[in-house]
Design an enzyme around this catalytic site. Sequence first.
Site, PDB file in Angstrom:
ATOM      1  N   CYS A  64       5.706  -3.973  16.693  1.00 16.77           N
ATOM      2  CA  CYS A  64       5.324  -2.984  17.416  1.00 16.77           C
ATOM      3  C   CYS A  64       4.028  -3.199  17.847  1.00 16.77           C
ATOM      4  O   CYS A  64       3.294  -3.552  16.857  1.00 16.77           O
ATOM      5  CB  CYS A  64       5.665  -1.577  16.859  1.00 16.77           C
TER       6      CYS A  64
ATOM      7  N   CYS B 186       0.917  -1.320  15.958  1.00 16.39           N
ATOM      8  CA  CYS B 186       0.875  -1.236  14.551  1.00 16.39           C
ATOM      9  C   CYS B 186       0.448  -2.297  13.836  1.00 16.39           C
ATOM     10  O   CYS B 186       0.680  -3.421  14.087  1.00 16.39           O
ATOM     11  CB  CYS B 186       2.585  -0.882  14.101  1.00 16.39           C
TER      12      CYS B 186
ATOM     13  N   CYS C 181      -1.603   6.466   9.699  1.00 19.27           N
ATOM     14  CA  CYS C 181      -0.300   5.838  10.060  1.00 19.27           C
ATOM     15  C   CYS C 181      -0.511   4.505  10.832  1.00 19.27           C
ATOM     16  O   CYS C 181      -1.491   4.419  11.664  1.00 19.27           O
ATOM     17  CB  CYS C 181       0.623   6.602  11.213  1.00 19.27           C
TER      18      CYS C 181
ATOM     19  N   CYS D 185       6.557  -6.811   7.988  1.00 20.27           N
ATOM     20  CA  CYS D 185       7.345  -6.376   8.795  1.00 20.27           C
ATOM     21  C   CYS D 185       8.023  -7.279   9.764  1.00 20.27           C
ATOM     22  O   CYS D 185       7.352  -7.928  10.255  1.00 20.27           O
ATOM     23  CB  CYS D 185       7.109  -5.039   9.667  1.00 20.27           C
TER      24      CYS D 185
ATOM     25  N   GLU E  53       0.755  -1.209  -0.107  1.00 18.64           N
ATOM     26  CA  GLU E  53      -0.111   0.115  -0.033  1.00 18.64           C
ATOM     27  C   GLU E  53       0.989   1.142   0.018  1.00 18.64           C
ATOM     28  O   GLU E  53       1.943   1.323   0.557  1.00 18.64           O
ATOM     29  CB  GLU E  53      -1.041  -0.042   1.228  1.00 18.64           C
TER      30      GLU E  53
ATOM     31  N   CYS F 195       3.468   8.529   1.221  1.00 19.50           N
ATOM     32  CA  CYS F 195       4.119   7.484   2.105  1.00 19.50           C
ATOM     33  C   CYS F 195       4.378   6.317   1.564  1.00 19.50           C
ATOM     34  O   CYS F 195       3.252   5.683   1.050  1.00 19.50           O
ATOM     35  CB  CYS F 195       2.802   7.420   3.313  1.00 19.50           C
TER      36      CYS F 195
HETATM   37  N1  SAH Z   1       8.842   1.066  10.270  1.00 27.41           N
HETATM   38  C1  SAH Z   1       9.213   2.374  10.485  1.00 27.41           C
HETATM   39  C2  SAH Z   1       8.406   3.284   9.309  1.00 27.41           C
HETATM   40  C3  SAH Z   1       6.775   2.942   9.208  1.00 27.41           C
HETATM   41  S1  SAH Z   1       5.603   3.257  10.732  1.00 27.41           S
HETATM   42  C4  SAH Z   1       9.067   2.995  11.804  1.00 27.41           C
HETATM   43  O1  SAH Z   1       8.376   2.385  12.592  1.00 27.41           O
HETATM   44  O2  SAH Z   1       9.150   4.229  11.922  1.00 27.41           O
HETATM   45  C5  SAH Z   1       5.214   4.987  10.338  1.00 27.41           C
HETATM   46  C6  SAH Z   1       4.877   5.548  11.514  1.00 27.41           C
HETATM   47  O3  SAH Z   1       3.533   5.162  12.171  1.00 27.41           O
HETATM   48  C7  SAH Z   1       5.847   5.362  12.682  1.00 27.41           C
HETATM   49  O4  SAH Z   1       5.908   6.268  13.724  1.00 27.41           O
HETATM   50  C8  SAH Z   1       5.045   4.377  13.680  1.00 27.41           C
HETATM   51  O5  SAH Z   1       5.261   4.203  14.786  1.00 27.41           O
HETATM   52  C9  SAH Z   1       3.620   4.932  13.422  1.00 27.41           C
HETATM   53  N2  SAH Z   1       2.491   4.080  13.843  1.00 27.41           N
HETATM   54  C10 SAH Z   1       2.414   2.788  13.745  1.00 27.41           C
HETATM   55  N3  SAH Z   1       1.080   2.476  13.996  1.00 27.41           N
HETATM   56  C11 SAH Z   1       0.298   3.164  14.347  1.00 27.41           C
HETATM   57  C12 SAH Z   1      -0.897   3.366  14.732  1.00 27.41           C
HETATM   58  N4  SAH Z   1      -1.968   2.556  14.782  1.00 27.41           N
HETATM   59  N5  SAH Z   1      -1.458   4.988  15.214  1.00 27.41           N
HETATM   60  C13 SAH Z   1      -0.557   5.762  14.795  1.00 27.41           C
HETATM   61  N6  SAH Z   1       0.680   5.848  14.517  1.00 27.41           N
HETATM   62  C14 SAH Z   1       1.140   4.455  14.267  1.00 27.41           C
HETATM   63 FE1  SF4 Z   2       7.327  -2.367  11.775  1.00 31.02          FE
HETATM   64 FE2  SF4 Z   2       5.056  -0.960  12.459  1.00 31.02          FE
HETATM   65 FE3  SF4 Z   2       7.001  -1.277  14.001  1.00 31.02          FE
HETATM   66 FE4  SF4 Z   2       7.243   0.402  12.062  1.00 31.02          FE
HETATM   67  S1  SF4 Z   2       5.809   0.621  13.637  1.00 31.02           S
HETATM   68  S2  SF4 Z   2       8.745  -1.145  12.680  1.00 31.02           S
HETATM   69  S3  SF4 Z   2       6.100  -0.844  10.406  1.00 31.02           S
HETATM   70  S4  SF4 Z   2       5.832  -3.032  13.226  1.00 31.02           S
END
Ligand code: SAH
Ligand code: SF4
Length: 395
Positions: A141, A144, A375, A137, A117, A130
């Site tokens: 986290c 996420c 995000c 991944c 996406e 984006c």
């Molecule tokens: N893997 C990289 C880039 C992708 S995530 C990283 O983690 O930085 C892009 C951003 O969205 C990151 O700051 C991540 O922590 C945030 N993010 C992930 N899940 C989210 C959610 N459910 N609500 C808001 N931000 C989120």
């Molecule tokens: Fe991977 Fe989501 Fe963590 Fe970014 S925030 S490192 S995409 S699991």
Amino acid sequence: MDTVAQLAPLKAAAPSPDQPSLIGLSRAALGAALAETGVPAGQVRMRTSQIWHWLYFRGATDFSAMRNVSKALRQALSERFTLARPEIVTEQVSQDGTRKWLLRFPPRGAGRPVEVETVYIPEEGRGTLCVSSQVGCTLTCTFCHTGTQRMVRNLTAEEIVQQILIARERLGDFPDAAIPQGAVVPSEGRLVSNVVMMGMGEPLYNFDNVRDALLIAADGDGIALSRRRITLSTSGVVPEIVRMGEATGTMLAISLHAVRDELRDELVPINRKYPIAELMEACRSYPGLSNARRITFEYVMLKDVNDSLAEAKELVKLLKGIPAKINLIPFNPWPGAPYECSDWERIEAFAEVVNRAGYASPIRTPRGRDILAACGQLKSASERMRKSEREAASV
Ligand code: SAH
Ligand code: SF4
């Protein structure tokens, strides 16, 4: 305004899975591909520049468009290579104008097609794309959505660059045919004026391909985005942070989300390997850091988890001495998510503490939530390849 109606109908894409693409190659690799096709050594540089211009400045998807390239060479190139775009499986437009594309890339050899996406967020005076770096991944986290999808594979440099090209194509953002070769088209005033590596995946775990793609995006004769308008976001792969900055000169964002190791270990598990102190050290060493080139620290607001005012104060203290911006991200929910977004009053009170410390407008407005484009909401249905397929695909 009916934003969907403005879009041209989706073309039936015809990616050629068996032919390699010329997109995503460095200039040197493109030159080598041309030499292999029979371009005499003395002409390789000139032909590379011409083709680079067609691929990235004009967005050509067909060799026949390349008017200043001889017919014989166009023919020879089209027999060996493809310029096809990936297939657009779906294109969704949010009520707020955010667009999300689900793209399907052909297997190119062994393996299965994969889907990723890409999201476009139009704002006053700029438009941010984006871009995804991986399918799924490896990290998990807990807040996420992508983290719940198993890692399928790294995207190639071609697949990363194609996300930018397809967005520009769908938005009508390639320069007018009347603009001559060699003209400089500034990043300002374009529909895709900024690129953020904040889609699916951890970009620093796909170092070489992301580096190559960002260098193509910043190349002044092609896509020509200013390096200040390209930002890579990482969960904190400490050993690669400075190395990427040196290689690309682009901007950095850090997914911080917690100010104590104990909590960050839980929310962003890579913290167990690279704790906060080491992460801050890498940030201080980021090349080109100055008040005009600040690091963005992202902090997702999770109700009763990381949103106390004491944590806001600790956050400010932690970043002392680092040229920084703070981005508070209201948590975007997804099906089955184990968190809630902090109350709005709490987000504002948290932002107030951050504001008083001198950080301007720190709350990121959620965009595209209705199409799961915000995000952390991205996830594709691509499945992990079997081990034998991955091995076959990597040769
Ligand atoms: N893997 C990289 C880039 C992708 S995530 C990283 O983690 O930085 C892009 C951003 O969205 C990151 O700051 C991540 O922590 C945030 N993010 C992930 N899940 C989210 C959610 N459910 N609500 C808001 N931000 C989120
Ligand atoms: Fe991977 Fe989501 Fe963590 Fe970014 S925030 S490192 S995409 S699991």
